[in-house]
Design a protein around this motif. Sequence first.
Motif, PDB file in Angstrom:
ATOM      1  N   ARG A 196       0.831  -1.197   0.000  1.00  0.00           N
ATOM      2  CA  ARG A 196       0.000   0.000   0.000  1.00  0.00           C
ATOM      3  C   ARG A 196       0.872   1.257   0.000  1.00  0.00           C
ATOM      4  O   ARG A 196       0.565   2.237  -0.686  1.00  0.00           O
ATOM      5  CB  ARG A 196      -0.923  -0.020   1.211  1.00  0.00           C
ATOM      6  CG  ARG A 196      -1.854   1.175   1.287  1.00  0.00           C
ATOM      7  CD  ARG A 196      -2.821   1.068   2.438  1.00  0.00           C
ATOM      8  NE  ARG A 196      -3.740   2.198   2.451  1.00  0.00           N
ATOM      9  CZ  ARG A 196      -4.759   2.340   3.287  1.00  0.00           C
ATOM     10  NH1 ARG A 196      -4.986   1.399   4.196  1.00  0.00           N
ATOM     11  NH2 ARG A 196      -5.544   3.399   3.218  1.00  0.00           N
ATOM     12  N   SER A 244       2.082   2.053  -3.442  1.00  0.00           N
ATOM     13  CA  SER A 244       1.041   2.690  -4.259  1.00  0.00           C
ATOM     14  C   SER A 244       0.845   4.142  -3.857  1.00  0.00           C
ATOM     15  O   SER A 244       0.687   5.020  -4.717  1.00  0.00           O
ATOM     16  CB  SER A 244      -0.274   1.922  -4.112  1.00  0.00           C
ATOM     17  OG  SER A 244      -0.201   0.666  -4.742  1.00  0.00           O
ATOM     18  N   ALA A 245       0.840   4.401  -2.548  1.00  0.00           N
ATOM     19  CA  ALA A 245       0.626   5.775  -2.075  1.00  0.00           C
ATOM     20  C   ALA A 245       1.702   6.707  -2.592  1.00  0.00           C
ATOM     21  O   ALA A 245       1.435   7.865  -2.936  1.00  0.00           O
ATOM     22  CB  ALA A 245       0.603   5.791  -0.547  1.00  0.00           C
ATOM     23  N   THR A 262      -4.020  -2.459  -4.471  1.00  0.00           N
ATOM     24  CA  THR A 262      -3.964  -2.323  -3.020  1.00  0.00           C
ATOM     25  C   THR A 262      -5.221  -1.591  -2.547  1.00  0.00           C
ATOM     26  O   THR A 262      -6.062  -1.187  -3.341  1.00  0.00           O
ATOM     27  CB  THR A 262      -2.721  -1.534  -2.576  1.00  0.00           C
ATOM     28  OG1 THR A 262      -2.923  -0.128  -2.847  1.00  0.00           O
ATOM     29  CG2 THR A 262      -1.468  -2.009  -3.305  1.00  0.00           C
ATOM     30  N   GLU A 307      -5.241   1.330  -1.157  1.00  0.00           N
ATOM     31  CA  GLU A 307      -4.912   2.739  -0.969  1.00  0.00           C
ATOM     32  C   GLU A 307      -5.977   3.686  -1.516  1.00  0.00           C
ATOM     33  O   GLU A 307      -6.307   4.690  -0.879  1.00  0.00           O
ATOM     34  CB  GLU A 307      -3.555   3.037  -1.617  1.00  0.00           C
ATOM     35  CG  GLU A 307      -3.105   4.490  -1.525  1.00  0.00           C
ATOM     36  CD  GLU A 307      -2.892   4.966  -0.095  1.00  0.00           C
ATOM     37  OE1 GLU A 307      -2.953   6.193   0.130  1.00  0.00           O
ATOM     38  OE2 GLU A 307      -2.657   4.122   0.798  1.00  0.00           O
TER      39      GLU A 307
END
Length: 344
Positions: free
Chosen positions: A75, A78-79, A96, A98
Amino acid sequence: MPHRIAIIGATSALGREIVKTLAEREFPVSLAHALASGRALGQQLSFGDDIVLTVRAIDAFDFGSVDLAFFAGTRAMSATHAPRAAAAGCIVIDCTEEFRMEAGIPLVIPEVNPQAIKALPKRRIIANPNSAVVPMLMALKPLHGIARIKRISVATYQSVSEAGKEAMDELWSQTRAMFVNEMPPPEHFPKQIAFNCIPQTDTIGTDGATRTETAMAQETRKILDPDIAVIATCVRVPVFIGTAAAVHVEFEGAVTESEARAAWRAAPGVTLLDTREDGGYTTPAETAGEDSVYLSRLRRDASVPHGLAFWCAADNLRKGGALNAVQIAEALRQNGLIGEAKKS
């Protein structure tokens, strides 16, 4: 026209399944990049029969050089990198949690809410739902078309592969250790997973629900209908691949068993296997490597005026993850949207 793609978290169980699914479905790719961080760097994996990808670092990667990116890492990854990829003109399909509940970001199951990606979202990010949500909503969408769903009570039985390779390794090592009476302490899970069930699939919130249990409700409302009430209990079970759910549905109007069966037989992506005899159903282990969502044990729920109960099972890495993500990419391509990312 073939596309330039990147797979982030390419060496994870889900990342490998995405690579495999892209090749199997012959998604048109002109150039592919495998990206990750840490220990995965330098590892190699096959893309189809002729291509070998070497995992490169994501930090310095130029996302302007690709059209489409599948995020199957952490996650946090991805963030940090999904917005950077989108800002470079790349379409992001994020697997994910996120971005799933962010306004303006579509949360998509192509067989359930394909209208969510008729146009490219401004942020160029599309979210893949929770792997336990996907099969349940695949089963519920056809029924929701007969009579509106009022309430869902669901218990999920989720495999360790949803938690990644280390979780799968822990199940294997604990299972082996049981036979020599040398059980190691749990590391990835809060309690022993071998020969056991754990009523916790991730962190427990202050309201007593886990993140997945909350996601079952929130994602159902975002994808299917904002007025559906959902209560979920999510359980981690000692299965490597394959997730199942016992689903109890209350409708606003009558839905007969025969109507449900007919709706499922006509629905894409689901297979009805229910013979009402010993073994006349599908188990999680039997779904491994399969694309379909399998539906069984259909019966009337007499505890409510208009209720049905059923069992669904699916490969969490396939339709619960990789296949759904690739189908999103295929829908983007069919709608002529992948090239639009670079033009806009």
